[in-house]
Design a protein around this motif. Structure first.
Motif, PDB file in Angstrom:
ATOM      1  N   THR A  89       0.849  -1.188   0.000  1.00  0.00           N
ATOM      2  CA  THR A  89       0.000   0.000   0.000  1.00  0.00           C
ATOM      3  C   THR A  89       0.882   1.234   0.000  1.00  0.00           C
ATOM      4  N   SER A 116       2.018   5.059   0.644  1.00  0.00           N
ATOM      5  CA  SER A 116       1.879   5.839   1.876  1.00  0.00           C
ATOM      6  C   SER A 116       0.698   6.802   1.807  1.00  0.00           C
ATOM      7  N   GLU A 117       0.386   7.301   0.618  1.00  0.00           N
ATOM      8  CA  GLU A 117      -0.721   8.257   0.500  1.00  0.00           C
ATOM      9  C   GLU A 117      -2.021   7.577   0.070  1.00  0.00           C
TER      10      GLU A 117
END
Length: 764
Positions: free
Chosen positions: A252, A254-255
């Motif tokens: 995933t 980070s944003e």
């Protein structure tokens, strides 16, 4: 209200009005709908259970009851609903006035029958759908609870396991050599037929009947037995899969939010259950454990980018939620599928963010499932609630979960069925007793309940239709009384098919006789009926203003039944049977059911699901919480739900159903910090501190889901849980404070609300 509460304890039944007007026009003037709140699976120690099939009317299908006109000499009984004369079956040949079967005694208004010629029953089935797109500690906590649940289930219970993240994994528990699973793409939407074909479940094998007193078992070669197996055959495999379960392997950013295909997982699991389990043959529950919002595939509620916020109530009202309507349509389809299969969906939503419960609400509601909402899988609210689901029937704390139920209402002449509000789905059965105007789930007098527990309560609405003078004159008995019967056919937790019949009678009166009507008014039941109706209208009618509707309804009721001189508010009084109703409405319009500001759509959906399901007593606590006071000088006492009840030397216990608050006054809190309760010379103070905690613990033990416990002090940050539910009689705008506490709010107080009510109700 004590008499009405006693009736609820006896038959699980409350009516908004216990005396009904005999004309349609007068019924309209009564303002509050004519409705009943009935708990079909209420457990009670003195329930009469008959080990034989019931006797049914050949015309309307009503069950023989104590209000039937019996001719013992001719062996005939007259149905009080359709007035058909029926013959008793041969096994009733020996009955007489001295020797009558239990169903002819009016003290057995609620009676239960065990069906003798019932179809075979399969073992109960549980399919666990586990979210792997969560933090490692969350996943381990969820797995630990699942492993513990497996140890409490009987060996013959069937289990299945589906995990999901970016993709959906259906684990083949019948393959013990190594971990084996079928993978479905999370971004795709599958039809049930596609799922069945991919899993190799296209062909079905018949069930093998069990021995005496044992449920039927699936054939070893049955296609479904590879995925849903008895625990005795797959315990090692399922525990091995759970122990080795890892977080979703797809990274995933980070944003971004984690990739989570909740909707696709539910669709695949529901299709698996439909193919592997025969409808109506067993109690089957689909249990979803989810730790975040759906961001992938069908049923998506938000995009992966964190820059896009998840929808709020304002977004829904202004049509700024791009995924909401599409997700609702998808979950409506899943709901229809589960209802057809007679399977329930339970949602355990454990996340700080919303998971999409508002979109999934129709699935839970129509299938009769349960919801537990908290912030983490480590929270005791989740752990204790999940444990209680598997408590064996008859043990303390058991939910007495039943399944595969149908609920039918049979009224006598002059009464028609307008509809129902509750965790149910309409069946395609028509009758002459169905009203033209529908309220809630209408157009039928029979509903399906895939799952129901001991507190599941159904709200049925009625329409009063005038009787012809000729019909009333034929039978003077029916001109004074009317009858209604509830028939619930369901699969009991012990595997037996049962029929429960509750028959009750109430009397007609001239609608212009307001005194008689008010004598039969149940203000608690009426408040719950109006609350359910208001929340239903908020979700189904566009631009519906619930606060204004509640106010107008209350003003009309007060104007109709109040005693006053026109244009003289000081002369206004209400009958004691209606005296508390304005207070209930004051708290309802301030509650989380109507005021959504500060709550997320998921929190609102959870609250409304509970209101739509719980008993009259529990729903009354949701609307107007109970407040108890503890002082050193005296015992526990119930006090006003008002800010003036706060005092420095007092401990308050607030029960608002969803959370329980133990609130210590400033002096009590200081004495505790000074350690007075540790001194043997102050044993009475130690007892004072422990008393509300014991009472709070008893509330937590008897309620499902387990409420949140808040232990706070006056002037502390968590004191807001108490202050938010108190009547703001002392605010920063007050001329003089009558309390040790002041609430910083612009809301009107109960006294101001009552002043406006009396002024508007007495206007000529």
């Amino acid at each position: 209200m004590a008499d009405f509460v006693a009736l609820e304890e006896q038959d699980g039944l409350r009516l908004s009005w216990n005396i009904w007007p005999n004309s349609r026009i007068e019924a309209t003037k009564a303002v509050i709908p004519f409705a009943s709140l009935y708990t079909p699976n209420k457990r009670k120690a003195d329930l009469q259970v008959c080990p034989y099939d019931p006797v049914l009317c050949k015309t309307c299908g009503a069950v023989l009851n104590g209000y039937a006109q019996v001719d013992f000499n001719a062996a005939l009984w007259g149905c009080p609903f359709c007035h058909t004369r029926n013959h008793f079956p041969s096994q009733y040949r020996g009955i007489s006035e001295q020797q009558q079967p239990a169903e002819l005694y009016q003290e057995y208004n609620t009676i239960e029958y065990i069906q003798q010629q019932a179809k075979p029953v399969m073992p109960p089935a549980y399919v666990f759908v586990v979210d792997t797109s969560v933090a490692e500690d969350e996943l381990r906590a969820c797995v630990a609870s699942l492993s513990q649940a497996l140890t409490t289930l009987p060996e013959y219970a069937q289990v299945g396991l589906v995990t999901f993240g970016t993709h959906v994994h259906v684990h083949e528990l019948g393959f013990a050599e190594c971990a084996k699973s079928y993978v479905f793409q999370g971004s795709r939407e599958y039809t049930p037929q596609q799922v069945v074909e991919q899993l190799g479940l296209a062909s079905k094998m018949p069930a093998r009947k069990g021995g005496p007193g044992q449920p039927a078992l699936p054939m070893p070669s049955s296609p479904g037995s590879r995925f849903i197996l008895p625990i005795s055959e797959c315990e090692f495999t399922v525990n091995a899969v759970l122990d080795e379960l890892q977080r979703d392997v797809f990274p995933t950013l980070s944003e971004h939010r984690p990739s989570r295909c909740t909707g696709t997982a539910l669709q695949v699991a529901a299709s698996l259950m439909g193919a592997a389990l025969q409808p109506g043959m067993c109690a089957a529950r689909l249990m979803l454990f989810v730790g975040g919002p759906s961001t992938e595939g069908a049923g998506k509620v938000v995009e992966k980018e964190l820059s896009e916020p998840i929808r709020s109530h304002e977004d829904l009202a202004k049509d700024r939620a791009p995924h909401y309507k599409k997700a609702r349509r998808f979950f409506d389809g899943v709901a229809s599928q589960l209802v057809q299969q007679q399977h329930s969906l339970d949602v355990f939503a454990c996340a700080l963010d919303q998971v999409g419960l508002a979109e999934m609400k129709p699935v839970v509601d129509m299938s009769g499932g349960m919801v537990v909402q908290t912030d983490t899988f480590l929270n005791p609210v989740f752990k204790e609630s999940f444990k209680r689901v598997f408590v064996a029937p008859g043990d303390p704390g058991s939910l007495n979960i039943a399944s595969n139920a149908t609920f039918e209402v049979i009224p006598s002449r002059g009464v028609k069925i307008a509809g129902l509000l509750g965790p149910a789905a309409a069946m395609d059965k028509k009758s002459s007793s169905i009203a033209d105007t529908h309220v809630g789930i209408g157009g039928t007098n029979q509903w399906r309940l895939a799952g129901l527990d001991a507190s599941t309560t159904l709200c049925t609405f009625y329409e009063i239709t005038p009787q012809s003078k000729e019909a009333a004159g034929q039978d003077p008995h029916t001109s004074q009384q009317f009858y209604i019967q509830f028939i619930t056919r369901y699969l009991h937790a012990d595997g037996s098919h049962r029929i429960r019949a509750t028959t009750f009678t109430r009397r007609w009166t001239d609608g212009s006789n307001l005194g008689e009507l008010m004598a039969g008014f149940d203000q608690e039941a009426a408040a719950v009926v109006v609350a359910r109706l208001a929340t239903f209208k908020m979700e189904t009618e566009e631009d519906f203003d619930a606060t204004r509707w509640i106010d107008r309804t209350l003003i009309r009721l007060a104007s109709r039944f109040g005693d006053y001189r026109p244009n003289d508010p000081a002369s206004f009084t209400l009958n004691e049977n209606m005296a508390f109703y304005p207070q209930f409405m004051f708290n309802l319009r301030r509650s989380q059911f109507v005021q959504v500001f500060g709550n997320s759509p998921d929190e609102t959906a959870n609250c409304r699901l509970s209101l739509n399901k719980e008993t009259a007593q529990e729903a009354t606590v949701m609307i107007q919480p109970s407040l108890f006071s503890y002082r050193a000088a005296g015992a526990c006492a119930q006090v006003l739900l008002d800010v003036t009840s706060i005092a420095p030397d007092r401990i308050l216990l607030l029960d608002s159903y969803f959370y329980v608050v133990v609130f210590h006054g400033s002096s009590i809190a200081q004495w505790r910090k000074d350690g007075f309760h540790l001194n043997p010379d102050h044993a009475h103070f130690k007892e004072l501190l422990e008393a509300p905690k014991r009472d709070a613990s008893s509330i937590l033990q008897r309620r499902f889901p387990v409420p949140r416990l808040v232990d706070c002090d006056q002037n502390g940050s968590q004191a807001r849980f108490l202050l938010a539910r108190l009547n703001p009689s002392s605010t920063y705008q007050s001329q003089q404070s009558m309390s040790a506490e002041v609430i910083m709010t612009d809301d009107v107080s109960l006294s101001v609300f009552t002043e406006h009510l009396t002024k508007l109700a007495t206007q000529s």
